[in-house]
Design a protein around this motif. Structure first.
Motif, PDB file in Angstrom:
ATOM      1  N   THR B  85       0.819  -1.217   0.000  1.00  0.00           N
ATOM      2  CA  THR B  85       0.000   0.000   0.000  1.00  0.00           C
ATOM      3  C   THR B  85       0.852   1.266   0.000  1.00  0.00           C
ATOM      4  O   THR B  85       0.345   2.339  -0.285  1.00  0.00           O
ATOM      5  CB  THR B  85      -0.960   0.042   1.201  1.00  0.00           C
ATOM      6  OG1 THR B  85      -0.188   0.092   2.410  1.00  0.00           O
ATOM      7  CG2 THR B  85      -1.863  -1.161   1.239  1.00  0.00           C
ATOM      8  N   TRP B  88       0.771   3.821  -2.971  1.00  0.00           N
ATOM      9  CA  TRP B  88       0.083   5.109  -3.107  1.00  0.00           C
ATOM     10  C   TRP B  88       0.352   6.001  -1.881  1.00  0.00           C
ATOM     11  O   TRP B  88      -0.418   6.867  -1.548  1.00  0.00           O
ATOM     12  CB  TRP B  88      -1.417   4.928  -3.339  1.00  0.00           C
ATOM     13  CG  TRP B  88      -2.085   3.940  -2.454  1.00  0.00           C
ATOM     14  CD1 TRP B  88      -2.482   4.121  -1.172  1.00  0.00           C
ATOM     15  CD2 TRP B  88      -2.464   2.611  -2.801  1.00  0.00           C
ATOM     16  NE1 TRP B  88      -3.065   3.007  -0.684  1.00  0.00           N
ATOM     17  CE2 TRP B  88      -3.075   2.046  -1.665  1.00  0.00           C
ATOM     18  CE3 TRP B  88      -2.354   1.832  -3.966  1.00  0.00           C
ATOM     19  CZ2 TRP B  88      -3.566   0.739  -1.642  1.00  0.00           C
ATOM     20  CZ3 TRP B  88      -2.846   0.543  -3.937  1.00  0.00           C
ATOM     21  CH2 TRP B  88      -3.433   0.009  -2.789  1.00  0.00           C
ATOM     22  N   GLY B  93       3.702   7.479  -6.982  1.00  0.00           N
ATOM     23  CA  GLY B  93       2.985   6.216  -7.046  1.00  0.00           C
ATOM     24  C   GLY B  93       1.497   6.446  -7.227  1.00  0.00           C
ATOM     25  O   GLY B  93       0.828   5.710  -7.957  1.00  0.00           O
ATOM     26  N   SER B  94       0.960   7.489  -6.563  1.00  0.00           N
ATOM     27  CA  SER B  94      -0.476   7.759  -6.663  1.00  0.00           C
ATOM     28  C   SER B  94      -0.879   8.068  -8.095  1.00  0.00           C
ATOM     29  O   SER B  94      -1.869   7.536  -8.607  1.00  0.00           O
ATOM     30  CB  SER B  94      -0.860   8.960  -5.790  1.00  0.00           C
ATOM     31  OG  SER B  94      -0.565   8.703  -4.459  1.00  0.00           O
ATOM     32  N   PHE B  97      -0.681   5.002 -10.182  1.00  0.00           N
ATOM     33  CA  PHE B  97      -1.807   4.134  -9.876  1.00  0.00           C
ATOM     34  C   PHE B  97      -3.080   4.651 -10.552  1.00  0.00           C
ATOM     35  O   PHE B  97      -3.882   3.883 -11.082  1.00  0.00           O
ATOM     36  CB  PHE B  97      -1.984   4.078  -8.355  1.00  0.00           C
ATOM     37  CG  PHE B  97      -3.020   3.112  -7.885  1.00  0.00           C
ATOM     38  CD1 PHE B  97      -2.896   1.761  -8.127  1.00  0.00           C
ATOM     39  CD2 PHE B  97      -4.145   3.563  -7.197  1.00  0.00           C
ATOM     40  CE1 PHE B  97      -3.859   0.864  -7.694  1.00  0.00           C
ATOM     41  CE2 PHE B  97      -5.110   2.676  -6.759  1.00  0.00           C
ATOM     42  CZ  PHE B  97      -4.968   1.325  -7.013  1.00  0.00           C
ATOM     43  N   TRP B  98      -3.228   5.960 -10.548  1.00  0.00           N
ATOM     44  CA  TRP B  98      -4.367   6.616 -11.213  1.00  0.00           C
ATOM     45  C   TRP B  98      -4.369   6.254 -12.698  1.00  0.00           C
ATOM     46  O   TRP B  98      -5.398   5.863 -13.260  1.00  0.00           O
ATOM     47  CB  TRP B  98      -4.233   8.128 -11.010  1.00  0.00           C
ATOM     48  CG  TRP B  98      -5.398   8.944 -11.412  1.00  0.00           C
ATOM     49  CD1 TRP B  98      -5.968   9.018 -12.649  1.00  0.00           C
ATOM     50  CD2 TRP B  98      -6.159   9.835 -10.575  1.00  0.00           C
ATOM     51  NE1 TRP B  98      -7.015   9.894 -12.636  1.00  0.00           N
ATOM     52  CE2 TRP B  98      -7.152  10.407 -11.383  1.00  0.00           C
ATOM     53  CE3 TRP B  98      -6.079  10.206  -9.228  1.00  0.00           C
ATOM     54  CZ2 TRP B  98      -8.077  11.328 -10.889  1.00  0.00           C
ATOM     55  CZ3 TRP B  98      -6.990  11.119  -8.748  1.00  0.00           C
ATOM     56  CH2 TRP B  98      -7.982  11.676  -9.561  1.00  0.00           C
ATOM     57  N   THR B 139       2.946  10.947 -15.378  1.00  0.00           N
ATOM     58  CA  THR B 139       3.708   9.958 -14.621  1.00  0.00           C
ATOM     59  C   THR B 139       5.098   9.785 -15.212  1.00  0.00           C
ATOM     60  O   THR B 139       6.108   9.812 -14.513  1.00  0.00           O
ATOM     61  CB  THR B 139       2.981   8.602 -14.640  1.00  0.00           C
ATOM     62  OG1 THR B 139       1.656   8.803 -14.206  1.00  0.00           O
ATOM     63  CG2 THR B 139       3.669   7.607 -13.737  1.00  0.00           C
ATOM     64  N   PRO B 175      -7.162   4.074  -2.569  1.00  0.00           N
ATOM     65  CA  PRO B 175      -7.558   3.409  -3.817  1.00  0.00           C
ATOM     66  C   PRO B 175      -9.069   3.469  -4.081  1.00  0.00           C
ATOM     67  O   PRO B 175      -9.485   3.555  -5.232  1.00  0.00           O
ATOM     68  CB  PRO B 175      -7.101   1.959  -3.633  1.00  0.00           C
ATOM     69  CG  PRO B 175      -6.746   1.808  -2.221  1.00  0.00           C
ATOM     70  CD  PRO B 175      -6.407   3.163  -1.700  1.00  0.00           C
ATOM     71  N   TYR B 178      -9.573   6.849  -5.603  1.00  0.00           N
ATOM     72  CA  TYR B 178      -9.064   6.901  -6.971  1.00  0.00           C
ATOM     73  C   TYR B 178      -9.972   6.121  -7.916  1.00  0.00           C
ATOM     74  O   TYR B 178     -10.211   6.539  -9.042  1.00  0.00           O
ATOM     75  CB  TYR B 178      -7.632   6.347  -7.047  1.00  0.00           C
ATOM     76  CG  TYR B 178      -6.612   7.139  -6.274  1.00  0.00           C
ATOM     77  CD1 TYR B 178      -6.858   8.457  -5.917  1.00  0.00           C
ATOM     78  CD2 TYR B 178      -5.400   6.593  -5.896  1.00  0.00           C
ATOM     79  CE1 TYR B 178      -5.930   9.195  -5.204  1.00  0.00           C
ATOM     80  CE2 TYR B 178      -4.454   7.325  -5.187  1.00  0.00           C
ATOM     81  CZ  TYR B 178      -4.732   8.622  -4.831  1.00  0.00           C
ATOM     82  OH  TYR B 178      -3.806   9.347  -4.139  1.00  0.00           O
TER      83      TYR B 178
END
Lengths: 137, 635
Positions: B85, B88, B93-94, B97-98, B139, B175, B178
């Motif tokens: 975890t 994010w 990373g967020s 991940f998005w 990113t 998450p 997101y």
């Protein structure tokens, strides 16, 4: 577009704007940094201010009796030229420590910030400096 | 692994770019081969992006601190689940991940393409991919999580994730948010796609109904989980603080909720067509705006996000989205005329429209509150801010008006309600609610808003019960199944009522007290008596802790209610202090106990207690809302 529609939108706009206007006037507060208060220190008391700064290393006192009270000084986040005393009657926030960024809501009375709310910035997205020690290991 | 992950990221960006170009080209020329090739690119980019995601997770699990991001947010002591975890835990990373989530939805869209209208799908997919391209681009070039650490050695251990974030709710809250945000890309893409395809029917709404509901349900859950985390972890006894970051997730929720309601009018009456296009575009825009708000550093927040210098990218993308939608609305304007006009203010259409206007008013008031510091500085040169009281002063009356509409809207007749029908439907609930208000005053509730709020909730409750009763008479126990959309919707409303009552009472009747006890001493508060039994310190590898052993009894008869053990921890590694609160949850109130500190000789302990009436019903109410959303989805 017809009359009913325009009427509804009109009422909503005027009502909403009025509500926002009134609430803004009665709740807005000045945002300052500690050095702003240093220059005005001897001038006047101020109601409803928000001060953003860094917890100074001078003196932190956390009294539990007779009431819970946190006393510390706050300074500018960078190039601090002096600090301002803060009194906060409340719990010391979890992440409160010397050097941490804090946001203080309260009044400025007699050269002291009497805080009604104290927030420490959550360091969740804090970018740490790169590791320095053991460079040759 | 780092290199593989990075190459996969480049490849998924390139595939997305290919999908956009080929997709639009195929849609423009109605060329099936190109359209299929674009759809293939969407799936391929998902698979490659997944490989990249797995590489990053592997780096985390292998404690590979040559990767800067892994070093920043992980360390050897963390359990594997928090290492995952930590993905994010930071911005890079967020955003990655998005982008991956967008690729996932794009792939699902493209796998299920046969269920959609062919022409709309051909345009909708590349529209979705444009957003995906934007996030992969950001990113890859601005927040790449695959950068090596800028040091000439590999650190032996990582910096670690903030202990406050090592919490199961914090692990799933981001998450969920997101997912909710990114899922709104699909109804948006279908909406813009159908405008481009010049298909001005309701097809895009039918096609994305499920997606929209899932997006809404997931976003609702995500927001509430954040509040729940704050409640049990932060130790200030509350769950919502109108912080810019909270507001950033609340804004698209408001417009998304407005959208869910106004599409019903388009489906049933062929009205509000342009309005719905505006709402879904606004919702999509606000999900991106939220990221801009929290990442650009333009507003002060307790969440000290890393300030970045690429906020302009988000602003630029938002301008493109707004300009494209405005242009499309303008050129398709003639085909978007309403099938009929609004006849009366006393009609269901009008009630829905007012509901929408209120949702948007709350949304704009909240934006105003968030951006006020920026605006006031630009206009007056003096930086000013408005805090929590502003949001409460504005949003509470607006929200209560909405509760009122919730009772009216689902019962009032379509087109134009006659006075006699209004009387027949609403007189009894209205009179009973007045009675309720009188009872509340008699029981000692004296403030205006709580009385209004409880009475309104009671009013709406009666109307909903009336509806279920009528439904039951016609359909029997099958009522939820037969008209799942209608009665599932009422279930969501019921959940809103439960949550509203809980929020009202926690705002109006909260008790806060501070007290200091020696061992064996007792403090009485409300209907409780709390006794300090013992204080003890423990040391673990990770942290040192002081625990207060207390027993909570009923003040009236001395029945033991709970053993509460609030704790103060000091994490040596990050030099962080955290309070572990102790909570006694009951149907009437939560007893929320924080250990504030010890006296110097460690003989006394100081506590802060919050008694939050009906708090548990907030979570129950939201659970009912989610269950109701599930029922609506069944159909």
């Amino acid at each position: 577009m017809n009359k009913v529609f325009i009427l509804l939108v009109g009422i909503a706009l005027i009502g909403g704007a009025g509500l926002v206007y009134l609430a803004t006037g009665s709740t807005k507060s000045l945002v300052l940094v500690p050095s702003d208060l240093l220059t005005e220190q001897n001038k006047k008391d101020m109601e409803r201010i928000r001060v953003g700064g860094k917890v100074s290393s001078d003196e932190i006192k956390y009294d539990l009796q007779p009431e819970i009270m946190l006393t510390f000084r706050v300074e500018d986040p960078a190039d601090a030229k002096g600090s301002i005393p803060v009194v906060y009657k409340g719990l010391k926030p979890d992440m409160f420590a010397v050097g941490r960024s804090v946001m203080i809501d309260g009044d400025f009375i007699g050269g002291t910030i009497v805080a009604t709310k104290l927030l420490t910035q959550c360091p969740s997205k804090y970018e740490p400096p790169l590791p320095q020690e053991h460079k040759n290991s | 692994m780092n290199t593989i992950g990075n190459y996969c990221l480049v490849l998924s960006w390139a595939l997305t770019l290919y999908g956009v170009i080929i997709g639009f080209w195929g849609a423009k020329t109605s060329n099936d081969r190109l359209i299929n090739s674009g759809a293939f690119a969407a799936r391929a980019s998902f698979i490659v992006a997944s490989a990249s995601l797995v590489s990053l997770i592997t780096l985390f699990l292998q404690n590979d601190y040559s990767n800067h991001y892994v070093w920043q947010f992980s360390n050897r002591e963390m359990s594997p689940i928090y290492k995952i975890t930590a993905l994010w835990g930071g911005m890079n990373g967020s955003l990655f991940f998005w982008a991956w989530l967008l690729a996932l939805w794009g792939a699902i869209m493209s796998w299920g393409k046969n269920i959609y209208d062919k022409k709309i799908f051909a345009w909708a997919l590349p529209v979705h991919l444009v957003g995906q391209l934007f996030f992969f681009f950001t990113t890859l070039f601005f927040t790449n999580p695959f950068h090596y650490i800028q040091a000439n050695f590999v650190p032996a251990d990582g910096n670690g994730l903030n202990p406050l974030l090592q919490n199961p709710y914090m692990a799933i809250h981001p998450p969920m948010l997101y997912c909710g945000f990114t899922l709104f890309s699909i109804p948006y893409a279908f909406c813009i796609g159908s405008l481009m395809a010049n298909d001005l029917t309701n097809e895009w709404i039918y096609a994305t109904r499920r997606w929209t509901l899932v997006a809404w349900g997931v976003l609702t859950t995500g927001i509430v989980l954040g509040g729940f985390w704050a409640y049990i972890e932060l130790g200030w006894g509350g769950f919502w603080a109108w912080d810019p970051v909270e507001n950033a997730s609340f804004l698209p929720w408001l417009t998304g909720t407005a959208f869910l309601h106004s599409v019903i009018i388009q489906e049933r009456k062929g009205m509000l067509k342009s309005w719905n296009i505006f709402l879904i575009t606004l919702t999509y825009g606000l999900t991106v705006f939220g990221t801009y708000l929290t990442r650009s550093g333009i507003v002060q927040s307790v969440h000290a996000f890393a300030e970045t210098n690429f906020g302009f990218l988000f602003l630029g993308y938002l301008i493109i989205v707004a300009a494209a939608a405005t242009y499309l609305l303008a050129i398709r304007n003639r085909g978007l005329k309403s099938d009929r006009a609004l006849e009366s203010i006393f009609s269901r259409e009008a009630a829905f429209l007012i509901n929408n206007l209120i949702f948007l008013s709350i949304c704009f008031a909240t934006i105003w509150g968030v951006l006020f510091p920026v605006l006031s500085e630009a206009v007056t040169g003096e930086k000013q801010t408005i805090g929590v009281p502003f949001f409460n002063q504005v949003n509470v009356p607006l929200f209560l008006f909405m509760i009122f509409l919730m009772g009216i809207g689902s019962l009032v007749a379509w087109r134009k309600a006659s006075l006699s029908s209004l009387r027949k439907t609403f007189l009894a609930p209205f009179m009973l609610s007045l009675l309720m208000a009188a009872l509340l005053v008699w029981a000692g509730v004296t403030s205006f808003y709580p009385i209004l709020s409880y009475s309104l909730c009671f009013f709406v409750f009666l109307t909903i019960i009336g509806e279920y009763h009528r439904g039951y008479k016609v359909h029997g126990v099958q009522v939820l199944k037969k008209h799942s959309r209608r009665y599932g919707g009422y279930l969501v409303h019921l959940g809103v009522l439960v949550a509203t009552v809980a929020i009202t009472s926690s705002m109006a009747h909260k008790i806060e007290k501070e007290f200091t006890l020696a061992r064996g001493e007792t403090f009485k508060v409300g209907r409780f008596a709390i006794t300090l039994l013992d204080l003890s310190g423990i040391q673990t590898g990770n942290y040192d802790a002081v625990t207060a052993y207390t027993v909570l009894k009923s003040a009236a008869d001395g029945t033991v209610l709970a053993n509460l053990k609030p704790e103060m921890r000091h994490y040596n590694r990050n030099n962080e202090n955290t309070s572990e609160i102790a909570l006694r949850v009951g149907p009437r109130e939560d007893f929320y106990l924080v250990l504030a500190g010890l006296s110097e000789d460690e003989s006394h302990a100081s506590f802060k207690v919050f008694i939050n009436p009906l708090q548990v019903w907030l979570w129950v109410g939201v659970a009912i809302m989610i269950a109701g959303t599930g029922v609506v989805l069944v159909k």
